[in-house]
Design a protein around this motif. Structure first.
Motif: not given
Ligand code: MN
Ligand code: HGY
Ligand code: MN
Ligand code: MN
Length: 405
Positions: A93-95, A128-130, A195-197, A385-387
């Protein structure tokens, strides 16, 4: 203003469809910037854009842009979007919520014969993630002419430069200038993102209005010592680069955790050392520092204290060191007029979205340097997130997703 209800099922199934590209395990995704998986994902979203009638292009930064012409094509564009590149160990879902949510909004407008006053563009911004080249917001910074020198020479873990990765992707870095926007060509930027939070879930709210984005500071620290036999070199004369790094890594965590009431966060997410053998004293260590805060002064004060720790540790372990800067951004705040519209329309839907800051950065951070921006957060489950366990946006949260025109 009147509104149309988006097709939540269609949006959700596209998110799931896109997640199959670069899938790892059941719910994980890995689509590194400018990789073959990234290209495959860009081509799939490009097809979806063209199927609904958007004019599409993949620019030389690797951005995918889909355009819906407005009644007054001479006006600056309203840009909406996010990213579809991911972390190496990411969720679905991120992005993607921001890119496919924007696509869904435009499709709903087209299906209801709504022609926007100004043209609208959906951006799926590259890198975007870098993660791969140690610097994010590449595509969104690129179209604004904000790339710094040396950007194309950045290397990934395999030693491939960003230049070569872009050429392999089908881009020509020599043509960057023709892909740049004059800053007055963009009216505003909107980004939908997870939100990732923990805030929205703790408040039982499906969406939130973003007040601002924390300013990230990304450094790469390199420590150089001297390899030796771990059995024969006495402790007093060692130049152990990893022992030196360990002190700095724990110091970052301690400094960022000092005041739990603040939004300061500090992470060492990547570390490599050489020669990496059980019985050789580590000669070289390179690790990343990711330090963020919505309060820039507080962040910079911690940076100063951390550099002191680096100098002490280097002295104690008789090392040499180098600190290079990858990202330094001040926090950027959303503008009131956009937040006001978001608030009014949310209330009209019977929602009362909290305002919250974003610890994670987004393409909106880059776009905010040239235009007003607004962000809406979709609730994350368990702050993950990032998971691959990242979960957001179940259909039941969004039965009323609307496009307001
Ligand atoms: Mn991200
Ligand atoms: O690192 C970030 O905050 C973003 O997910 N790239
Ligand atoms: Mn993101
Ligand atoms: Mn983003």
């Amino acid at each position: 203003m009147w509104f149309f209800t988006i097709n939540g099922e269609r949006l959700y199934s596209r998110i799931m469809e896109l997640a199959k590209i670069g899938q790892i395990g059941k719910t994980g995704v890995r689509r590194l910037a400018h990789s073959p998986e990234d290209k495959e994902a860009v081509l799939l979203v490009k097809r979806w854009m063209e199927e609904i009638g958007l004019k599409t292009r993949i620019d030389h930064f690797g951005n995918l842009i889909g355009r819906l012409g407005g009644a007054h094509s001479d006006l600056p564009v309203l840009m909406v979007g996010s990213h579809i590149d991911t972390q190496p160990y990411a969720g679905r879902f991120d992005g993607t919520v921001g890119v496919l949510g924007a696509l869904e909004a435009l499709q709903t407008m087209i299906e209801n014969n709504v022609v926007p006053v100004m043209s609208m563009e959906v951006g799926a911004f590259s890198d975007e993630e870098g993660n791969r080249f140690h610097k994010g917001l590449f595509g969104s910074s690129g179209i604004l002419g904000l790339l710094e020198d040396g950007e194309l020479d950045r290397q990934d873990k395999e030693g491939m430069t960003r230049r070569d990765a872009l050429i392999e992707f089908g881009c020509d870095p020599g043509k960057f200038p023709e892909c740049e926007y004059r800053h007055d060509q963009i009216h505003a930027f909107l980004e939908l993102h997870i939100e990732q939070g923990p805030v929205l879930e703790s408040k039982g709210e499906p969406i939130g209005i973003v007040s601002g984005i924390s300013g990230p500071l990304w450094l790469t620290v390199e420590l150089n010592g001297f390899a030796g036999d771990s059995g024969s070199v006495s402790m007093g004369i060692r130049q152990d680069a990893l022992a030196g790094a360990a002190k700095i890594i724990t110091a970052l965590n301690d400094l960022a955790s000092e005041d739990p009431e603040t939004s300061t966060v500090g992470t060492v997410g990547s570390l490599r050392f050489f020669p990496n053998s059980r019985n050789i004293i580590p000669e070289k260590v390179s690790f990343t520092i990711d330090l963020r805060d919505i309060d820039e002064e507080r962040r910079n004060a911690i940076e100063t204290r951390l550099v002191e720790v680096i100098k002490e540790s280097v002295k104690k372990h008789q090392l040499t060191y180098d600190i290079s800067e990858d990202i330094r951004s001040e926090p950027r705040y959303c503008v009131d007029w956009i937040k006001q519209i978001m608030r009014e329309e949310s209330e009209d839907m019977g929602l009362n979205p909290p305002e919250l800051m974003s610890g994670a950065f987004h393409d909106a951070l880059a776009m905010s340097t040239v235009c007003d921006y607004g962000m809406i957060f979709v609730r994350s489950k368990d702050e993950v997130s990032h998971n691959p366990k990242e979960y957001s946006f179940p259909r039941r949260y969004f039965p009323w997703g609307r496009v307001i025109v």
